[in-house]
Design a protein around this motif. Structure first.
Motif, PDB file in Angstrom:
ATOM      1  N   GLY A   1       0.826  -1.196   0.000  1.00  0.00           N
ATOM      2  CA  GLY A   1       0.000   0.000   0.000  1.00  0.00           C
ATOM      3  C   GLY A   1       0.865   1.253   0.000  1.00  0.00           C
ATOM      4  O   GLY A   1       1.897   1.302   0.651  1.00  0.00           O
TER       5      GLY A   1
ATOM      6  N   GLN B   1     -10.610   4.023  -9.692  1.00  0.00           N
ATOM      7  CA  GLN B   1     -11.343   3.088 -10.549  1.00  0.00           C
ATOM      8  C   GLN B   1     -12.015   3.838 -11.693  1.00  0.00           C
ATOM      9  O   GLN B   1     -12.511   4.949 -11.519  1.00  0.00           O
ATOM     10  CB  GLN B   1     -12.418   2.343  -9.766  1.00  0.00           C
TER      11      GLN B   1
ATOM     12  N   VAL C   1      -5.872   4.620  -4.616  1.00  0.00           N
ATOM     13  CA  VAL C   1      -6.512   3.605  -5.455  1.00  0.00           C
ATOM     14  C   VAL C   1      -7.678   4.269  -6.180  1.00  0.00           C
ATOM     15  O   VAL C   1      -8.503   4.939  -5.556  1.00  0.00           O
ATOM     16  CB  VAL C   1      -7.005   2.408  -4.608  1.00  0.00           C
TER      17      VAL C   1
ATOM     18  N   ILE D   1      -3.390   2.422  -9.475  1.00  0.00           N
ATOM     19  CA  ILE D   1      -2.667   3.339  -8.596  1.00  0.00           C
ATOM     20  C   ILE D   1      -1.590   4.007  -9.444  1.00  0.00           C
ATOM     21  O   ILE D   1      -0.844   3.320 -10.149  1.00  0.00           O
ATOM     22  CB  ILE D   1      -1.987   2.598  -7.423  1.00  0.00           C
TER      23      ILE D   1
ATOM     24  N   THR E   1      -4.472  -2.810 -10.379  1.00  0.00           N
ATOM     25  CA  THR E   1      -4.727  -3.846  -9.376  1.00  0.00           C
ATOM     26  C   THR E   1      -5.829  -4.791  -9.838  1.00  0.00           C
ATOM     27  O   THR E   1      -5.912  -5.918  -9.374  1.00  0.00           O
ATOM     28  CB  THR E   1      -5.121  -3.224  -8.018  1.00  0.00           C
TER      29      THR E   1
ATOM     30  N   ARG F   1      -9.024  -0.919 -11.919  1.00  0.00           N
ATOM     31  CA  ARG F   1      -8.600  -0.265 -10.682  1.00  0.00           C
ATOM     32  C   ARG F   1      -7.097  -0.070 -10.773  1.00  0.00           C
ATOM     33  O   ARG F   1      -6.372  -0.985 -11.170  1.00  0.00           O
ATOM     34  CB  ARG F   1      -8.965  -1.113  -9.472  1.00  0.00           C
TER      35      ARG F   1
END
Length: 185
Positions: free
Chosen positions: A55, A96, A94, A152, A129, A150
């Motif tokens: 993370g 989407q 994160v 990052i 992800t 999704r």
């Protein structure tokens, strides 16, 4: 030896050299293509699997605009588009985006989406992800589906990169992987 034999040998030698050179050039095309793309900043390749990194801390002080583009290969008849044309994101967060696909035909079809990132220098800092591009999509006649990606944007993205484009091209691969006609998903 006659002049005809010498000329024939020279011709055969030149032809053999030409064939060997063409064969070597064929092997060199992929690395040359990658070098040209990197030098010109085009066709950023993304990973073909889900990002498994730790993370990240969100960098609230920085914003990056992500533009989404959906294209169909010449033989693809599906309707295919992102839910929105762009998002403004913070590196480390994160995010989407949904892409919508619709099969307007009267037959089941199988598709595969191929992603790319521009500028290409940003491709290593864009982590998916979850992505519909990791698998082949089968749609029944008249079926519509929302497919998430999704992602990052890495905090280590160079500071001068403030705008990315994530583009998908959708290919019809029905002939290579025929779908099973059913109502199950």
């Amino acid at each position: 030896m006659s002049d005809g034999n010498i000329e024939t040998r020279k011709l055969v030698t030149r032809l053999v050299i030409a064939v060997v050179a063409m064969f070597a050039f064929g092997f060199a095309l992929v690395p040359l293509y990658d070098v040209m793309c990197k030098a010109l900043g085009i066709n950023g390749k993304t990973s073909g699997s889900a990002y498994q990194g730790d993370g990240q801390v969100v960098d609230q002080s920085r914003e990056v605009k992500i533009q989404f583009v959906a294209n169909n290969n010449i033989d693809m008849v599906w309707e295919f588009h992102p839910e929105a044309e762009q998002l403004v994101v913070h590196p480390g967060a994160v995010n989407q985006m949904l892409f919508v696909a619709y099969n307007p035909t009267d037959k089941p079809m199988t598709a595969q989406a191929i992603p790319s990132i521009a500028p290409s220098v940003a491709a290593t800092y864009f982590h998916k992800t979850e992505c519909f591009c990791f698998t082949q999509q089968v749609l029944q006649p008249g079926e519509r589906i929302e497919m998430p990606v999704r992602f990052i944007v890495d905090r280590d993205l160079p500071k001068d990169v403030r705008h990315l484009t994530l583009a998908y091209t959708l290919f019809d691969i029905t002939a290579r992987k025929p779908p099973v006609a059913s109502n199950e998903r």
